[in-house]
Design a protein around this motif. Structure first.
Motif, PDB file in Angstrom:
ATOM      1  N   ALA A 117       0.444  -1.510  -0.123  1.00  0.00           N
ATOM      2  CA  ALA A 117      -0.362  -0.145   0.002  1.00  0.00           C
ATOM      3  C   ALA A 117       1.037   1.067   0.082  1.00  0.00           C
ATOM      4  O   ALA A 117       1.942   1.473   0.968  1.00  0.00           O
ATOM      5  CB  ALA A 117      -1.008   0.122   1.282  1.00  0.00           C
ATOM      6  N   GLY A 118       0.839   1.898  -1.142  1.00  0.00           N
ATOM      7  CA  GLY A 118       1.747   3.545  -1.223  1.00  0.00           C
ATOM      8  C   GLY A 118       1.813   4.157  -0.109  1.00  0.00           C
ATOM      9  O   GLY A 118       0.377   4.387   0.808  1.00  0.00           O
ATOM     10  N   SER A 174      12.973   1.945   1.224  1.00  0.00           N
ATOM     11  CA  SER A 174      13.842   0.150   1.215  1.00  0.00           C
ATOM     12  C   SER A 174      13.445  -0.290   1.640  1.00  0.00           C
ATOM     13  O   SER A 174      13.235  -1.664   1.439  1.00  0.00           O
ATOM     14  CB  SER A 174      15.145   1.122   1.053  1.00  0.00           C
ATOM     15  N   GLU A 175      12.599  -0.148   2.909  1.00  0.00           N
ATOM     16  CA  GLU A 175      11.552  -0.892   4.130  1.00  0.00           C
ATOM     17  C   GLU A 175      11.426  -1.627   2.710  1.00  0.00           C
ATOM     18  O   GLU A 175      10.772  -3.625   3.344  1.00  0.00           O
ATOM     19  CB  GLU A 175      11.788  -0.130   4.751  1.00  0.00           C
ATOM     20  N   ARG A 176      10.690  -1.163   2.245  1.00  0.00           N
ATOM     21  CA  ARG A 176       9.706  -1.954   1.431  1.00  0.00           C
ATOM     22  C   ARG A 176       9.699  -2.993   0.496  1.00  0.00           C
ATOM     23  O   ARG A 176       9.038  -4.161   0.916  1.00  0.00           O
ATOM     24  CB  ARG A 176       8.167  -1.430   0.585  1.00  0.00           C
ATOM     25  N   VAL A 177      10.526  -3.085   0.517  1.00  0.00           N
ATOM     26  CA  VAL A 177      10.972  -4.199  -0.945  1.00  0.00           C
ATOM     27  C   VAL A 177      12.214  -5.470  -0.066  1.00  0.00           C
ATOM     28  O   VAL A 177      11.862  -6.264  -0.009  1.00  0.00           O
ATOM     29  CB  VAL A 177      12.771  -3.543  -1.817  1.00  0.00           C
ATOM     30  N   THR A 178      12.876  -4.938   1.211  1.00  0.00           N
ATOM     31  CA  THR A 178      12.894  -5.496   1.929  1.00  0.00           C
ATOM     32  C   THR A 178      12.570  -6.241   2.502  1.00  0.00           C
ATOM     33  O   THR A 178      12.518  -8.010   2.926  1.00  0.00           O
ATOM     34  CB  THR A 178      13.944  -4.687   3.203  1.00  0.00           C
ATOM     35  N   VAL A 179      11.226  -5.978   3.188  1.00  0.00           N
ATOM     36  CA  VAL A 179      10.251  -6.249   4.028  1.00  0.00           C
ATOM     37  C   VAL A 179       9.367  -7.746   2.668  1.00  0.00           C
ATOM     38  O   VAL A 179       9.368  -8.736   3.302  1.00  0.00           O
ATOM     39  CB  VAL A 179       8.967  -5.583   4.273  1.00  0.00           C
ATOM     40  N   ALA A 180       9.242  -7.306   1.643  1.00  0.00           N
ATOM     41  CA  ALA A 180       9.269  -8.258   0.479  1.00  0.00           C
ATOM     42  C   ALA A 180      10.263  -9.064   0.551  1.00  0.00           C
ATOM     43  O   ALA A 180       9.824 -10.616   0.251  1.00  0.00           O
ATOM     44  CB  ALA A 180       9.294  -7.328  -1.089  1.00  0.00           C
ATOM     45  N   ARG A 181      11.546  -8.901   0.530  1.00  0.00           N
ATOM     46  CA  ARG A 181      12.414 -10.430   0.293  1.00  0.00           C
ATOM     47  C   ARG A 181      12.535 -11.081   1.532  1.00  0.00           C
ATOM     48  O   ARG A 181      12.862 -12.177   1.749  1.00  0.00           O
ATOM     49  CB  ARG A 181      13.586  -9.686  -0.024  1.00  0.00           C
ATOM     50  N   HIS A 206       9.850 -11.734   2.718  1.00  0.00           N
ATOM     51  CA  HIS A 206       8.574 -12.957   3.450  1.00  0.00           C
ATOM     52  C   HIS A 206       9.110 -13.393   1.936  1.00  0.00           C
ATOM     53  O   HIS A 206       8.214 -14.617   1.797  1.00  0.00           O
ATOM     54  CB  HIS A 206       7.473 -12.240   3.130  1.00  0.00           C
ATOM     55  N   HIS A 207      10.142 -13.814   1.634  1.00  0.00           N
ATOM     56  CA  HIS A 207      10.659 -14.779   0.216  1.00  0.00           C
ATOM     57  C   HIS A 207       9.505 -14.496  -1.071  1.00  0.00           C
ATOM     58  O   HIS A 207       9.247 -15.380  -1.176  1.00  0.00           O
ATOM     59  CB  HIS A 207      10.145 -15.817   1.022  1.00  0.00           C
ATOM     60  N   ALA A 208       8.909 -13.406  -1.353  1.00  0.00           N
ATOM     61  CA  ALA A 208       7.905 -12.649  -1.823  1.00  0.00           C
ATOM     62  C   ALA A 208       8.167 -13.435  -3.488  1.00  0.00           C
ATOM     63  O   ALA A 208       9.511 -13.355  -3.483  1.00  0.00           O
ATOM     64  CB  ALA A 208       7.685 -11.974  -2.033  1.00  0.00           C
ATOM     65  N   ASP A 209       7.481 -13.726  -3.486  1.00  0.00           N
ATOM     66  CA  ASP A 209       7.474 -14.092  -5.773  1.00  0.00           C
ATOM     67  C   ASP A 209       6.908 -13.653  -6.988  1.00  0.00           C
ATOM     68  O   ASP A 209       7.616 -12.779  -7.856  1.00  0.00           O
ATOM     69  CB  ASP A 209       7.235 -15.312  -5.641  1.00  0.00           C
ATOM     70  N   LEU A 210       6.139 -11.909  -5.840  1.00  0.00           N
ATOM     71  CA  LEU A 210       5.679 -11.142  -6.487  1.00  0.00           C
ATOM     72  C   LEU A 210       5.786  -9.974  -6.008  1.00  0.00           C
ATOM     73  O   LEU A 210       4.927  -9.855  -4.355  1.00  0.00           O
ATOM     74  CB  LEU A 210       4.904 -11.658  -7.661  1.00  0.00           C
ATOM     75  N   PHE A 211       5.883  -8.955  -6.134  1.00  0.00           N
ATOM     76  CA  PHE A 211       5.616  -7.817  -5.872  1.00  0.00           C
ATOM     77  C   PHE A 211       5.059  -6.670  -6.068  1.00  0.00           C
ATOM     78  O   PHE A 211       4.932  -5.815  -7.475  1.00  0.00           O
ATOM     79  CB  PHE A 211       7.285  -6.540  -5.489  1.00  0.00           C
ATOM     80  N   ILE A 212       3.284  -6.098  -5.509  1.00  0.00           N
ATOM     81  CA  ILE A 212       2.616  -5.527  -6.453  1.00  0.00           C
ATOM     82  C   ILE A 212       2.477  -3.910  -5.540  1.00  0.00           C
ATOM     83  O   ILE A 212       1.734  -3.913  -4.238  1.00  0.00           O
ATOM     84  CB  ILE A 212       1.655  -5.845  -6.294  1.00  0.00           C
ATOM     85  N   SER A 213       2.415  -2.768  -6.450  1.00  0.00           N
ATOM     86  CA  SER A 213       2.346  -1.220  -5.155  1.00  0.00           C
ATOM     87  C   SER A 213       1.472  -0.567  -6.032  1.00  0.00           C
ATOM     88  O   SER A 213       1.256  -0.677  -7.008  1.00  0.00           O
ATOM     89  CB  SER A 213       4.246  -0.732  -5.627  1.00  0.00           C
ATOM     90  N   ILE A 214       0.533  -0.558  -4.768  1.00  0.00           N
ATOM     91  CA  ILE A 214      -0.937  -0.060  -5.735  1.00  0.00           C
ATOM     92  C   ILE A 214      -0.815   1.611  -4.616  1.00  0.00           C
ATOM     93  O   ILE A 214      -0.347   2.397  -3.960  1.00  0.00           O
ATOM     94  CB  ILE A 214      -1.842  -0.337  -4.115  1.00  0.00           C
ATOM     95  N   ASP A 234      15.661  -9.213  -8.192  1.00  0.00           N
ATOM     96  CA  ASP A 234      15.128 -10.481  -7.875  1.00  0.00           C
ATOM     97  C   ASP A 234      14.215 -10.812  -7.230  1.00  0.00           C
ATOM     98  O   ASP A 234      13.625 -11.835  -7.396  1.00  0.00           O
ATOM     99  CB  ASP A 234      15.965 -11.190  -6.442  1.00  0.00           C
ATOM    100  N   ILE A 235      13.063  -9.856  -8.153  1.00  0.00           N
ATOM    101  CA  ILE A 235      11.411 -10.410  -7.505  1.00  0.00           C
ATOM    102  C   ILE A 235      10.872  -9.533  -8.754  1.00  0.00           C
ATOM    103  O   ILE A 235      10.751  -8.191  -8.753  1.00  0.00           O
ATOM    104  CB  ILE A 235      11.191  -9.570  -6.135  1.00  0.00           C
ATOM    105  N   PRO A 236       9.666 -10.153  -9.411  1.00  0.00           N
ATOM    106  CA  PRO A 236       9.266  -9.510 -10.526  1.00  0.00           C
ATOM    107  C   PRO A 236       8.361  -8.416  -9.553  1.00  0.00           C
ATOM    108  O   PRO A 236       7.442  -8.718  -8.802  1.00  0.00           O
ATOM    109  CB  PRO A 236       8.465 -10.448 -11.128  1.00  0.00           C
ATOM    110  N   SER A 237       8.328  -7.257 -10.293  1.00  0.00           N
ATOM    111  CA  SER A 237       7.547  -6.684  -9.560  1.00  0.00           C
ATOM    112  C   SER A 237       6.210  -5.342 -10.733  1.00  0.00           C
ATOM    113  O   SER A 237       7.051  -5.262 -11.039  1.00  0.00           O
ATOM    114  CB  SER A 237       8.212  -4.629  -8.888  1.00  0.00           C
ATOM    115  N   ALA A 238       5.232  -4.737  -9.837  1.00  0.00           N
ATOM    116  CA  ALA A 238       4.515  -3.933 -10.999  1.00  0.00           C
ATOM    117  C   ALA A 238       3.886  -2.989  -9.938  1.00  0.00           C
ATOM    118  O   ALA A 238       3.761  -3.000  -8.674  1.00  0.00           O
ATOM    119  CB  ALA A 238       3.472  -4.528 -11.794  1.00  0.00           C
ATOM    120  N   LEU A 239       4.027  -1.107 -10.492  1.00  0.00           N
ATOM    121  CA  LEU A 239       3.146  -0.207  -9.693  1.00  0.00           C
ATOM    122  C   LEU A 239       1.726  -0.603 -10.621  1.00  0.00           C
ATOM    123  O   LEU A 239       1.948   0.220 -11.519  1.00  0.00           O
ATOM    124  CB  LEU A 239       4.036   0.886  -9.901  1.00  0.00           C
ATOM    125  N   LEU A 240       0.599  -0.719  -9.662  1.00  0.00           N
ATOM    126  CA  LEU A 240      -0.347  -0.143 -10.817  1.00  0.00           C
ATOM    127  C   LEU A 240      -0.731   1.384  -9.222  1.00  0.00           C
ATOM    128  O   LEU A 240      -1.000   1.595  -8.499  1.00  0.00           O
ATOM    129  CB  LEU A 240      -1.625  -0.996  -9.778  1.00  0.00           C
TER     130      LEU A 240
END
Length: 418
Positions: A196-197, A250-257, A259-267, A369-375
């Motif tokens: 959540a942005g 940077s924290e957002r990306v670190t938290v995703a990593r 949790h071993h995220a396979d995908l990152f979507i920023s809203i 290393d995490i596929p990412s998109a921003l919506l």
């Protein structure tokens, strides 16, 4: 052997030599002289400290690296201390031969101290600004001279830090506790980070009519999306923030990593000077923006850290170790595939901007290393979009379509061996 023990043995032997006559005394004196020379030389050698001749610190509020260069290979142990949170690194006798400014605190560290602890030991103490853990603590040989100690600190939660305090072994040489303190992931589970942005002091944009802050809109939608994703078999979603909390990019990306995220979507739900522009947009990462509007939006979003009072540093220590070109290209291909799925899912169902898949250099999408998109769900600067963004039924519809797009993307990735 300690000196007092040597003296005791020598004294007893001397008494026996005296009792046996002058020739034995003469030989005994020679042996004693050689013994003390050897003992003194060994003692002197053992007290020679190893030289730490260079140091550097770089990073940000989510991850910070310390590198110290030594003439010889250092043995070390690491411990954690609470209240305040500290990382303690114990070394054998060390002479610190670099300028103090080279180990000045930055990033996660608000204070760094070092010095000798006696004839045979030295210590480094890193006081942190928040709970942290070491994800790397190792010695590598330099190509030109000596060895380097590498310490990578990363943010963690207070409960996880408290767990490390309880389980650490002060006698071990390993720097990281043996247990995996990151959330475990079941085999075959597809993990999605829903971001959540904005949040906290960073309110983001605000509605043209209602003045509703962007951070409120994004969090409401993120929770809805995570719930829908968690109902899909084989998919597990989590929120980078679940309340009105500020997180740096940077924290957002670190938290995703973590949790071993396979995908990152920023809203997001931004604003534009052109009030007539409306519709959803999907962004993927590119060093060169696809158009001026994408470039301006990325620049404004990347200012989030500065608006919240965080210093942005461009330094990427040892960046070549992780940012491999091959990894980035593969990740980027997956990101584009995700964006295409989202656009297809929205087409005819949700209003889209012209050229709805665009590219820009968004900092929050830079994980290699995490596929990412921003919506961008729509624009709060447009009154019609604003009404939709605040409509629960519309948000539910969009969340369902986005969840379907993620599910379709995941199934195709698995089918293709991704």
């Amino acid at each position: 052997m300690k000196l007092d023990r040597v003296l005791t043995i020598v004294g007893a032997a001397g008494l026996r030599a005296i009792a046996q006559g002058p020739r034995i005394i003469e030989r005994f004196a020679l042996v004693v002289a050689l013994l003390f020379v050897a003992f003194s030389s060994a003692s002197f050698a053992s007290q020679q400290p190893m030289l730490a001749f260079a140091a550097r610190v770089a990073g940000d509020d989510a991850r910070t690296r310390v590198v110290i260069d030594f003439e010889s290979k250092p043995a070390f142990s690491v411990h954690y201390i609470g209240k305040p949170e500290r990382i303690v690194v114990d070394l054998s006798a060390t002479a610190f031969g670099f300028p103090a400014g080279d180990l000045a605190p930055r990033g996660l560290f608000k204070d760094i101290r070092y010095g000798t602890m006696g004839e045979d030991s030295a210590r480094l103490v890193f006081t942190t600004s928040r709970p942290v853990k070491l994800v790397t603590a190792e010695v590598r040989q330099n190509e030109d001279r000596g060895f380097r100690l590498i310490l990578d600190a990363e943010i963690t939660s207070q409960p996880q830090f408290d767990a490390m305090l309880k389980t650490q072994d002060w006698g071990q040489s390993a720097a990281v506790p043996p247990q995996d303190i990151d959330p475990p992931v079941e085999d075959g589970v597809f993990v999605v980070a829903v971001d959540a942005g904005h949040g906290g002091i960073d309110a983001g944009a605000s509605g043209a009519t209602t003045k509703t802050p962007e951070k409120t809109v994004t969090l409401a939608f993120a929770k809805l999306l995570a719930d829908k994703l968690n109902k899909i078999e084989g998919v597990k979603a989590f929120l980078t923030r679940d309340d009105d909390t500020y997180l740096s990019l940077s924290e957002r990306v670190t938290v995703a990593r973590q949790h071993h995220a396979d995908l990152f979507i920023s809203i997001h739900a931004d604003t534009l000077p052109q009030k007539d522009i409306r519709g959803a947009t999907v962004y993927t990462l590119s060093d060169k923006a696809s158009d001026r509007m994408a470039e301006n939006l990325a620049a404004r979003e990347n200012l989030s850290d500065q608006l919240a009072g965080y210093q942005v540093e461009d330094a990427k220590p040892e960046v070549a170790d992780i940012l491999l070109d091959l990894t980035r290209r593969e990740t980027q291909a997956f990101s584009v595939a995700l964006a295409d799925n989202v656009v297809k899912s929205f087409d005819g169902q949700v209003g889209l901007i012209n050229n709805p898949h665009r590219q820009a250099n968004f900092q929050v999408l830079r994980a290699p290393d995490i596929p990412s998109a921003l919506l961008e769900m729509g624009f709060l600067s447009n009154s019609d979009d604003e009404k939709l963004l605040l409509d629960e039924n519309w948000r539910d519809k969009v969340a369902s379509l986005l969840a379907e797009a993620v599910h379709r993307y995941h199934k195709r990735s698995v089918a293709n061996g991704g």
